[in-house]
Motif scaffolding. Sequence first.
Motif, PDB file in Angstrom:
ATOM      1  N   PRO A 241       0.830  -1.215   0.000  1.00  0.00           N
ATOM      2  CA  PRO A 241       0.000   0.000   0.000  1.00  0.00           C
ATOM      3  C   PRO A 241       0.863   1.264   0.000  1.00  0.00           C
ATOM      4  N   ILE A 242       0.574   2.161  -0.945  1.00  0.00           N
ATOM      5  CA  ILE A 242       1.311   3.426  -1.073  1.00  0.00           C
ATOM      6  C   ILE A 242       0.305   4.568  -1.173  1.00  0.00           C
ATOM      7  N   ALA A 243       0.537   5.615  -0.396  1.00  0.00           N
ATOM      8  CA  ALA A 243      -0.341   6.790  -0.423  1.00  0.00           C
ATOM      9  C   ALA A 243      -0.015   7.648  -1.640  1.00  0.00           C
ATOM     10  N   VAL A 244      -1.034   7.931  -2.447  1.00  0.00           N
ATOM     11  CA  VAL A 244      -0.867   8.786  -3.626  1.00  0.00           C
ATOM     12  C   VAL A 244      -1.984   9.827  -3.646  1.00  0.00           C
ATOM     13  N   MET A 245      -1.790  10.865  -4.448  1.00  0.00           N
ATOM     14  CA  MET A 245      -2.772  11.936  -4.527  1.00  0.00           C
ATOM     15  C   MET A 245      -4.024  11.486  -5.270  1.00  0.00           C
ATOM     16  N   THR A 246      -5.166  11.953  -4.800  1.00  0.00           N
ATOM     17  CA  THR A 246      -6.425  11.678  -5.489  1.00  0.00           C
ATOM     18  C   THR A 246      -6.524  12.571  -6.727  1.00  0.00           C
ATOM     19  N   ALA A 247      -7.495  12.271  -7.587  1.00  0.00           N
ATOM     20  CA  ALA A 247      -7.686  13.073  -8.802  1.00  0.00           C
ATOM     21  C   ALA A 247      -8.005  14.524  -8.451  1.00  0.00           C
ATOM     22  N   THR A 248      -8.782  14.740  -7.389  1.00  0.00           N
ATOM     23  CA  THR A 248      -9.129  16.109  -6.967  1.00  0.00           C
ATOM     24  C   THR A 248      -7.891  16.868  -6.525  1.00  0.00           C
ATOM     25  N   THR A 249      -7.013  16.207  -5.774  1.00  0.00           N
ATOM     26  CA  THR A 249      -5.787  16.849  -5.309  1.00  0.00           C
ATOM     27  C   THR A 249      -4.865  17.158  -6.483  1.00  0.00           C
ATOM     28  N   ARG A 250      -4.767  16.228  -7.434  1.00  0.00           N
ATOM     29  CA  ARG A 250      -3.896  16.435  -8.597  1.00  0.00           C
ATOM     30  C   ARG A 250      -4.378  17.603  -9.449  1.00  0.00           C
ATOM     31  N   ALA A 251      -5.679  17.842  -9.479  1.00  0.00           N
ATOM     32  CA  ALA A 251      -6.223  18.933 -10.293  1.00  0.00           C
ATOM     33  C   ALA A 251      -5.756  20.295  -9.796  1.00  0.00           C
ATOM     34  N   GLY A 252      -5.347  20.370  -8.532  1.00  0.00           N
ATOM     35  CA  GLY A 252      -4.885  21.640  -7.983  1.00  0.00           C
ATOM     36  C   GLY A 252      -3.387  21.844  -8.079  1.00  0.00           C
ATOM     37  N   ALA A 253      -2.703  20.938  -8.744  1.00  0.00           N
ATOM     38  CA  ALA A 253      -1.244  21.061  -8.869  1.00  0.00           C
ATOM     39  C   ALA A 253      -0.872  22.206  -9.799  1.00  0.00           C
ATOM     40  N   SER A 254       0.253  22.866  -9.508  1.00  0.00           N
ATOM     41  CA  SER A 254       0.737  23.947 -10.371  1.00  0.00           C
ATOM     42  C   SER A 254       1.202  23.373 -11.708  1.00  0.00           C
ATOM     43  N   ALA A 255       1.332  24.255 -12.696  1.00  0.00           N
ATOM     44  CA  ALA A 255       1.707  23.812 -14.047  1.00  0.00           C
ATOM     45  C   ALA A 255       3.057  23.095 -14.042  1.00  0.00           C
ATOM     46  N   ASP A 256       3.988  23.568 -13.196  1.00  0.00           N
ATOM     47  CA  ASP A 256       5.313  22.950 -13.149  1.00  0.00           C
ATOM     48  C   ASP A 256       5.263  21.529 -12.591  1.00  0.00           C
ATOM     49  N   MET A 257       4.265  21.262 -11.747  1.00  0.00           N
ATOM     50  CA  MET A 257       4.184  19.961 -11.098  1.00  0.00           C
ATOM     51  C   MET A 257       3.291  18.960 -11.832  1.00  0.00           C
ATOM     52  N   VAL A 258       2.569  19.412 -12.843  1.00  0.00           N
ATOM     53  CA  VAL A 258       1.657  18.527 -13.565  1.00  0.00           C
ATOM     54  C   VAL A 258       2.374  17.302 -14.151  1.00  0.00           C
ATOM     55  N   PRO A 259       3.530  17.455 -14.831  1.00  0.00           N
ATOM     56  CA  PRO A 259       4.200  16.253 -15.358  1.00  0.00           C
ATOM     57  C   PRO A 259       4.597  15.266 -14.264  1.00  0.00           C
ATOM     58  N   VAL A 260       4.937  15.800 -13.087  1.00  0.00           N
ATOM     59  CA  VAL A 260       5.355  14.925 -11.988  1.00  0.00           C
ATOM     60  C   VAL A 260       4.173  14.130 -11.449  1.00  0.00           C
ATOM     61  N   VAL A 261       3.062  14.819 -11.149  1.00  0.00           N
ATOM     62  CA  VAL A 261       1.913  14.125 -10.573  1.00  0.00           C
ATOM     63  C   VAL A 261       1.258  13.186 -11.588  1.00  0.00           C
ATOM     64  N   ASN A 262       1.344  13.545 -12.876  1.00  0.00           N
ATOM     65  CA  ASN A 262       0.759  12.677 -13.898  1.00  0.00           C
ATOM     66  C   ASN A 262       1.542  11.383 -14.080  1.00  0.00           C
ATOM     67  N   SER A 263       2.795  11.361 -13.639  1.00  0.00           N
ATOM     68  CA  SER A 263       3.591  10.133 -13.756  1.00  0.00           C
ATOM     69  C   SER A 263       3.246   9.116 -12.670  1.00  0.00           C
ATOM     70  N   LEU A 264       2.467   9.543 -11.668  1.00  0.00           N
ATOM     71  CA  LEU A 264       2.076   8.662 -10.574  1.00  0.00           C
ATOM     72  C   LEU A 264       0.686   8.080 -10.826  1.00  0.00           C
ATOM     73  N   PRO A 265       0.431   6.878 -10.367  1.00  0.00           N
ATOM     74  CA  PRO A 265      -0.894   6.280 -10.557  1.00  0.00           C
ATOM     75  C   PRO A 265      -1.925   6.887  -9.612  1.00  0.00           C
ATOM     76  N   LEU A 266      -3.194   6.721  -9.945  1.00  0.00           N
ATOM     77  CA  LEU A 266      -4.288   7.158  -9.084  1.00  0.00           C
ATOM     78  C   LEU A 266      -4.598   6.065  -8.056  1.00  0.00           C
ATOM     79  N   PRO A 267      -5.240   6.425  -6.969  1.00  0.00           N
ATOM     80  CA  PRO A 267      -5.614   5.408  -5.974  1.00  0.00           C
ATOM     81  C   PRO A 267      -6.520   4.338  -6.594  1.00  0.00           C
ATOM     82  N   ASN A 268      -6.312   3.082  -6.200  1.00  0.00           N
ATOM     83  CA  ASN A 268      -7.180   2.004  -6.683  1.00  0.00           C
ATOM     84  C   ASN A 268      -7.808   1.226  -5.525  1.00  0.00           C
ATOM     85  N   VAL A 269      -7.629   1.740  -4.296  1.00  0.00           N
ATOM     86  CA  VAL A 269      -8.256   1.152  -3.112  1.00  0.00           C
ATOM     87  C   VAL A 269      -9.282   2.154  -2.587  1.00  0.00           C
ATOM     88  N   PRO A 270     -10.537   1.754  -2.419  1.00  0.00           N
ATOM     89  CA  PRO A 270     -11.571   2.707  -1.969  1.00  0.00           C
ATOM     90  C   PRO A 270     -11.249   3.300  -0.593  1.00  0.00           C
TER      91      PRO A 270
END
Length: 223
Positions: free
Chosen positions: A108-137
């Motif tokens: 189990p690894i903690a990652v940002m939700t889609a809502t949290t990723r939507a608030g990322a700055s433009a510089d951080m978008v490529p970084v957060v997009n390289s990480l997977p989304l949560p798959n555990v409810p």
Amino acid sequence: ESRISRSSVDSIEEFKVMSSTYSAEYGRSYGDIVNVITKSGGNNFHGELFEFFRNDAFDALNYFATQNTPLRLNQFGGNLGGPIVKNKLFFFVNYEGVRQVVHPPTGPIAVMTATTRAGASADMVPVVNSLPLPNVPGPAIFPDGTSRTDLGIYEGSLLHTLREDTGSIKVDYRVGIKDSLAFRYNIADSFTSTQYGIATDQVSPSPSRNHLFKATWNHTFSP
């Protein structure tokens, strides 16, 4: 995982392990020495083919594990030896290949939700997009009981692959009763790819190619 130049087991005639009291020819060596003698051809043709495989479906479950780590391993090859000129000139060739794919679990690894990723700055978008989304409810809950709704849990597997090809060619020539010549060429070509994180670019490729050539002249001195 790194690979070193090696000989196929089926090409080895004999070996000797030396740990101390080396002779003068090993005077510059440190630590243990493994001296490997490879096979030679003879007056008759001999050869063999082999295939060894492992699959997690046939593996026993580790005592502490809840499931097996997906594994596919194929080790295959063959060799052939015989005369070029009977009683005079001989050959021996060998090949071995390894193909391995392993999928170790990430846990189990903690990652940002889609809502949290939507608030990322433009510089951080490529970084957060390289990480997977949560798959555990549900939210991410840490060992101390802290619950984070801006994070979720991802559980998956990594990918480790290995390709290795080794080969050798040996030619022996009997010059006469007192003299013999031997020529040997070895090649070891491999490529390992190790995924060390869950991001798409967290992969470490490691190509390797080693060549070895050896020529030997044996002469028997007698009175």
